[in-house]
Design a protein around this motif. Sequence first.
Motif: not given
Length: 78
Positions: A49-54, A14-15, A5-8, A58-64
């Motif tokens: 968990q998917a977001l943290e993996y990404l 990303l899509n 589920a995390i991989e999905q 370096h494929l996603m970033e968090r912004v406060s």
Amino acid sequence: MDYQAIEQAAAAILNYVQQHPNSADTAEGIHAWWIDWEGRIESPLVTEQALEYLERQHLMERVSIGNRVLWRRPRQVE
């Protein structure tokens, strides 16, 4: 945790950002709107968990922003 589920979720995220490169949302919004769970009910922890993996890839970033955390594709430094 359901690694499939995390991989999905990671693939769906990303899509989504490939199709909408300037998009940003909270983890809750991403869970609800960016990922097609195909009728299954998944925990928001799967999306987090998917977001943290990404993020580690370096494929996603968090912004406060204020007291909220938004996720987006990393922006190019100019």
